[in-house]
Design an enzyme around this catalytic site. Structure first.
Site, PDB file in Angstrom:
ATOM      1  N   THR A 121      -1.014   0.727 -10.790  1.00 58.92           N
ATOM      2  CA  THR A 121      -0.253  -0.296 -10.064  1.00 58.92           C
ATOM      3  C   THR A 121      -0.503  -1.679 -10.639  1.00 58.92           C
ATOM      4  O   THR A 121       0.424  -2.484 -10.798  1.00 58.92           O
ATOM      5  CB  THR A 121      -0.674  -0.295  -8.576  1.00 58.92           C
ATOM      6  OG1 THR A 121      -0.538   1.023  -8.069  1.00 58.92           O
ATOM      7  CG2 THR A 121       0.164  -1.251  -7.757  1.00 58.92           C
ATOM      8  N   ILE A 168      -9.555   4.683  -4.060  1.00 51.69           N
ATOM      9  CA  ILE A 168     -10.639   5.353  -3.349  1.00 51.69           C
ATOM     10  C   ILE A 168     -11.728   5.771  -4.332  1.00 51.69           C
ATOM     11  O   ILE A 168     -12.893   5.934  -3.962  1.00 51.69           O
ATOM     12  CB  ILE A 168     -10.082   6.555  -2.561  1.00 51.69           C
ATOM     13  CG1 ILE A 168     -11.051   6.946  -1.447  1.00 51.69           C
ATOM     14  CG2 ILE A 168      -9.767   7.722  -3.462  1.00 51.69           C
ATOM     15  CD1 ILE A 168     -10.474   7.903  -0.450  1.00 51.69           C
ATOM     16  N   ASP A 169     -11.358   5.932  -5.609  1.00 53.25           N
ATOM     17  CA  ASP A 169     -12.326   6.387  -6.616  1.00 53.25           C
ATOM     18  C   ASP A 169     -13.309   5.286  -7.032  1.00 53.25           C
ATOM     19  O   ASP A 169     -14.266   5.570  -7.736  1.00 53.25           O
ATOM     20  CB  ASP A 169     -11.594   6.886  -7.878  1.00 53.25           C
ATOM     21  CG  ASP A 169     -10.775   8.137  -7.618  1.00 53.25           C
ATOM     22  OD1 ASP A 169     -10.898   8.696  -6.515  1.00 53.25           O
ATOM     23  OD2 ASP A 169     -10.018   8.543  -8.517  1.00 53.25           O
TER      24      ASP A 169
HETATM   25  N1  LIG Z   1       1.009   1.378 -17.416  1.00 49.91           N
HETATM   26  C1  LIG Z   1       1.811   1.185 -16.374  1.00 49.91           C
HETATM   27  N2  LIG Z   1       2.760   0.215 -16.409  1.00 49.91           N
HETATM   28  C2  LIG Z   1       3.585   0.001 -15.371  1.00 49.91           C
HETATM   29  N3  LIG Z   1       3.547   0.715 -14.231  1.00 49.91           N
HETATM   30  C3  LIG Z   1       2.636   1.676 -14.110  1.00 49.91           C
HETATM   31  C4  LIG Z   1       1.717   1.979 -15.171  1.00 49.91           C
HETATM   32  N4  LIG Z   1       0.927   2.997 -14.781  1.00 49.91           N
HETATM   33  C5  LIG Z   1       1.342   3.329 -13.540  1.00 49.91           C
HETATM   34  N5  LIG Z   1       2.357   2.540 -13.133  1.00 49.91           N
HETATM   35  C6  LIG Z   1       3.060   2.606 -11.849  1.00 49.91           C
HETATM   36  O1  LIG Z   1       2.155   2.190 -10.812  1.00 49.91           O
HETATM   37  C7  LIG Z   1       2.328   3.005  -9.661  1.00 49.91           C
HETATM   38  C8  LIG Z   1       1.012   3.619  -9.256  1.00 49.91           C
HETATM   39  O2  LIG Z   1       0.370   4.244 -10.368  1.00 49.91           O
HETATM   40  P1  LIG Z   1      -0.594   5.507 -10.168  1.00 49.91           P
HETATM   41  O3  LIG Z   1       0.171   6.603  -9.514  1.00 49.91           O
HETATM   42  O4  LIG Z   1      -1.220   5.781 -11.461  1.00 49.91           O
HETATM   43  O5  LIG Z   1      -1.633   5.052  -9.071  1.00 49.91           O
HETATM   44  P2  LIG Z   1      -2.726   3.931  -9.120  1.00 49.91           P
HETATM   45  O6  LIG Z   1      -2.108   2.606  -8.855  1.00 49.91           O
HETATM   46  O7  LIG Z   1      -3.516   4.047 -10.371  1.00 49.91           O
HETATM   47  O8  LIG Z   1      -3.583   4.304  -7.835  1.00 49.91           O
HETATM   48  P3  LIG Z   1      -4.609   5.527  -7.646  1.00 49.91           P
HETATM   49  O9  LIG Z   1      -4.891   6.085  -9.010  1.00 49.91           O
HETATM   50  O10 LIG Z   1      -5.790   4.889  -7.021  1.00 49.91           O
HETATM   51  O11 LIG Z   1      -3.926   6.468  -6.758  1.00 49.91           O
HETATM   52  C9  LIG Z   1       3.380   4.044  -9.999  1.00 49.91           C
HETATM   53  O12 LIG Z   1       4.601   3.655  -9.403  1.00 49.91           O
HETATM   54  C10 LIG Z   1       3.441   4.026 -11.513  1.00 49.91           C
HETATM   55  O13 LIG Z   1       4.742   4.333 -12.000  1.00 49.91           O
HETATM   56  O1  LIG Z   2      -2.470  14.155  -4.961  1.00 52.02           O
HETATM   57  P1  LIG Z   2      -2.216  12.727  -5.248  1.00 52.02           P
HETATM   58  O2  LIG Z   2      -1.618  11.992  -4.125  1.00 52.02           O
HETATM   59  O3  LIG Z   2      -1.474  12.505  -6.499  1.00 52.02           O
HETATM   60  O4  LIG Z   2      -3.622  12.001  -5.431  1.00 52.02           O
HETATM   61  C1  LIG Z   2      -4.762  12.582  -5.988  1.00 52.02           C
HETATM   62  C2  LIG Z   2      -5.535  11.547  -6.771  1.00 52.02           C
HETATM   63  O5  LIG Z   2      -5.540  10.288  -6.159  1.00 52.02           O
HETATM   64  C3  LIG Z   2      -6.856   9.735  -6.152  1.00 52.02           C
HETATM   65  O6  LIG Z   2      -7.316   9.777  -4.838  1.00 52.02           O
HETATM   66  C4  LIG Z   2      -6.856   8.289  -6.586  1.00 52.02           C
HETATM   67  O7  LIG Z   2      -6.447   8.151  -7.886  1.00 52.02           O
HETATM   68  C5  LIG Z   2      -7.668  10.641  -7.071  1.00 52.02           C
HETATM   69  O8  LIG Z   2      -9.001  10.734  -6.711  1.00 52.02           O
HETATM   70  C6  LIG Z   2      -6.924  11.923  -6.963  1.00 52.02           C
HETATM   71  O9  LIG Z   2      -7.026  12.696  -8.127  1.00 52.02           O
END
Ligand SMILES: Nc1ncnc2c1ncn2[C@@H]1O[C@H](COP(=O)(O)OP(=O)(O)OP(=O)(O)O)[C@@H](O)[C@H]1O
Ligand SMILES: O=P(O)(O)OC[C@H]1O[C@](O)(CO)[C@@H](O)[C@@H]1O
Ligand SMILES: [Mg+2]
Length: 536
Positions: A238, A265-266
């Site tokens: 995000t 959460i990680d």
């Molecule tokens: N490199 C990137 N550039 C732009 N948008 C991104 C990128 N990586 C992820 N996103 C967007 O950000 C949002 C969240 O990304 P992701 O599902 O990886 O979760 P996160 O923000 O890393 O949270 P978590 O891993 O804690 O669940 C998604 O809508 C995804 O498309």
């Molecule tokens: O099943 P979902 O919603 O993709 O999320 C699982 C992942 O999200 C997290 O809680 C946060 O990135 C990871 O620990 C886990 O692998």
């Protein structure tokens, strides 16, 4: 006088200690540092379209480095300012120095030696005397992206509360269902009434999603809706998206503050002390470990196996294990292990069962993925955001342990596998996380109102700071297995380390310590000049 440093750091703002001493606090007189620009500096005479956003690094005496965050005036000069409405807020009248001193910065390293340079600092968060938005003109939006995490609703509630109660802002909207909601959904009005009591609920009232990131469509939506403050709550993915939104907003020259609030959460976001929801997660994980221990103790030759979240970072598993003291073995992604042979996991499990008649194992979901992939067909599947989908290490390990006892020993064992992962994520945040979320949200709002943009917020050694996006997206926070905390954990479980010291040191050489920026890395980030250094 401020001076521009040598050619290696063209454009850097260098503060001398005399300068620092002579600058008055914001409460008495706010003076903008005047910077003599290097000829040909990219910032001179630039137009919004050509403004490039480079890290804004300010250096001072004794190796002092400030990694500052961008400001709207970087690309929209001569923006008007207004007195901060907080000065008339009776609740804050008692505070001695309510507005943060413009010179306040927070050191990244607090363990120092007499001769060590002062090192990297970040701008301290908090309300500023002048704001760059009139309350009536603010049109804010909030979006939550990625996986769930305890505290999401608290942050939403507190952003709305801070904007409304501190700054008198009334136009606040929730973007429904993550990034894709910007261009595919209607917005949800977020009034004080609408968010009242939501901190007692798990999840996010505005919804979340993975994938669906379309930079141009998102910024079009921000522009079309007339939104000028964007609060983006989410993890590493995000924040990378938020950073690109900021770049596009800047490229278009829009007066829009883009603010990230780190969520995971990680606990895998670097630099900040910890992420919100982490304490709650550790507390919930304890319940599962307790259950596993009760089962293991009450049944003959019983193993309680608990899988916890932690895709690349084993913080929940390590902290829950350390807090519990009932765990005999904790497996995390950062510390490789092996099953068979002398010193392997199966030998240890057999020993513990023979000695004690029961045992508890905690495994982070990202641990041992290489082993699972070796024995199962390798899994290249990804989620909608491009994150690698993991094999279920818990199920796989359960089977391996059962097979071992069946084939290699005369013993019958009883294995109870508990997977509480989604239950842990879905709970509301606990009291300490609620307070933490409140500080994060208030800091985010103060920063946006003060005209800061392209930043994320979080505590560094207990002080809320404004951090440039690149500092939290460039790497992931990981458990350092050469640190004392991991050693404490090992000594609490008495598990074998599965690695010899040489392997550990070699594996750590591949990566610099994730939460500590090495001093010489600063120069690699590139530097930027500010003509009129408006500071947050
Ligand atoms: N490199 C990137 N550039 C732009 N948008 C991104 C990128 N990586 C992820 N996103 C967007 O950000 C949002 C969240 O990304 P992701 O599902 O990886 O979760 P996160 O923000 O890393 O949270 P978590 O891993 O804690 O669940 C998604 O809508 C995804 O498309
Ligand atoms: O099943 P979902 O919603 O993709 O999320 C699982 C992942 O999200 C997290 O809680 C946060 O990135 C990871 O620990 C886990 O692998
Ligand atoms: Mg992530």
């Amino acid at each position: 006088m401020h001076s521009v440093s040598n050619s290696a750091s063209i454009g850097a703002i260098k503060l001398s200690s005399e300068n620092n001493r002579n600058r008055k606090t914001e409460n008495s007189c706010r003076r903008k540092p005047k910077v003599k620009l290097a000829p040909g500096s990219p910032i001179m005479g630039r137009s919004p379209d050509t403004a490039s956003s480079q890290p804004r690094v300010i250096t001072g005496d004794h190796g002092y480095v400030l990694e500052d965050v961008p400001h709207l005036t970087d690309y929209i000069p001569d923006l008007p300012t207004y007195p901060n409405p907080l000065q008339d807020n009776p609740a804050y009248a008692v505070v001695k120095q309510y507005f943060v001193d413009m010179d306040d910065t927070v050191a990244q390293k607090i363990v120092v030696h007499a001769n060590s340079p002062r090192g990297t600092h970040f701008r301290r968060a908090g309300p500023r005397q002048k704001v760059y938005f009139k309350s009536d003109d603010v049109h804010a939006c909030i979006v939550t992206c990625g996986g769930l995490c305890p505290g999401l609703n608290t942050v939403i509630r507190e952003i709305v509360g801070s904007l409304h109660d501190m700054y008198g802002v009334t136009r606040i909207e929730g973007i429904e269902g993550g990034y894709r909601g910007f261009y595919s959904r209607n917005t949800i009005p977020l009034t004080s009434k609408a968010v009242n009591g939501i901190h007692k609920r798990g999840g996010t009232i505005i919804g979340t999603s993975r994938g669906g990131y379309d930079n141009k469509k998102i910024v079009n939506s921000i522009e079309d809706r007339g939104i000028n403050q964007v609060y983006i709550i989410g993890g590493d993915g995000t924040q990378k998206g938020a950073s690109a939104i900021y770049e596009e907003v800047r490229r278009r020259g829009l007066q829009v503050a883009v603010v990230g609030i780190p969520k995971t959460i990680d606990n895998d976001i670097p630099v900040i002390d910890k992420s919100f929801g982490f304490d709650t997660a550790v507390e919930e994980a304890q319940r599962a470990i307790n259950a596993a221990h009760v089962e293991a103790e009450s049944n003959e030759n019983c193993i309680g196996l608990v899988k916890l979240m932690g895709r690349n970072s084993g913080f929940i598993a390590m902290y829950a294990t350390l807090a519990s003291r009932d765990v005999d073995c904790c497996l995390i992604p950062e510390s490789p292990f092996y099953l068979e042979g002398p010193g392997g996991l199966l030998e240890y499990v057999e020993k513990r069962i023979k000695e004690n008649g029961h045992m508890v194992i905690v495994v982070a979901e990202g641990a041992g993925q290489d082993l699972v992939a070796e024995s199962l067909r390798s899994n290249d599947a990804k989620d909608a955001s491009g994150n690698k989908l993991l094999n279920d290490i818990g199920l796989w390990l359960s089977q391996k342990i059962k097979d071992h006892f069946k084939k290699q020993t005369e013993m019958e064992i009883n294995l109870k596998y508990i997977d509480p992962t989604y239950m842990i994520r879905a709970v509301p945040s606990n009291a300490s996380d609620n307070v933490y979320c409140t500080l994060l949200a208030q800091s985010a709002v103060h920063g946006a109102m003060a005209g800061c943009t392209g930043f994320t917020v979080g505590p560094v050694h207990g002080r809320e700071c404004y951090l440039p996006f690149y500092r939290i997206t460039e790497k992931q926070n990981k458990v350092v297995i050469t640190d004392r905390m991991w050693a404490r954990m090992l000594s609490s479980t008495n598990q074998p380390s599965f690695l010899d010291t040489k392997d550990i040191i070699e594996s750590m050489m591949d990566e610099a310590p994730p939460t500590q920026l090495l001093d010489d890395q600063v120069a690699d980030n590139g530097l930027v000049t500010k003509e009129t250094a408006a500071v947050c």
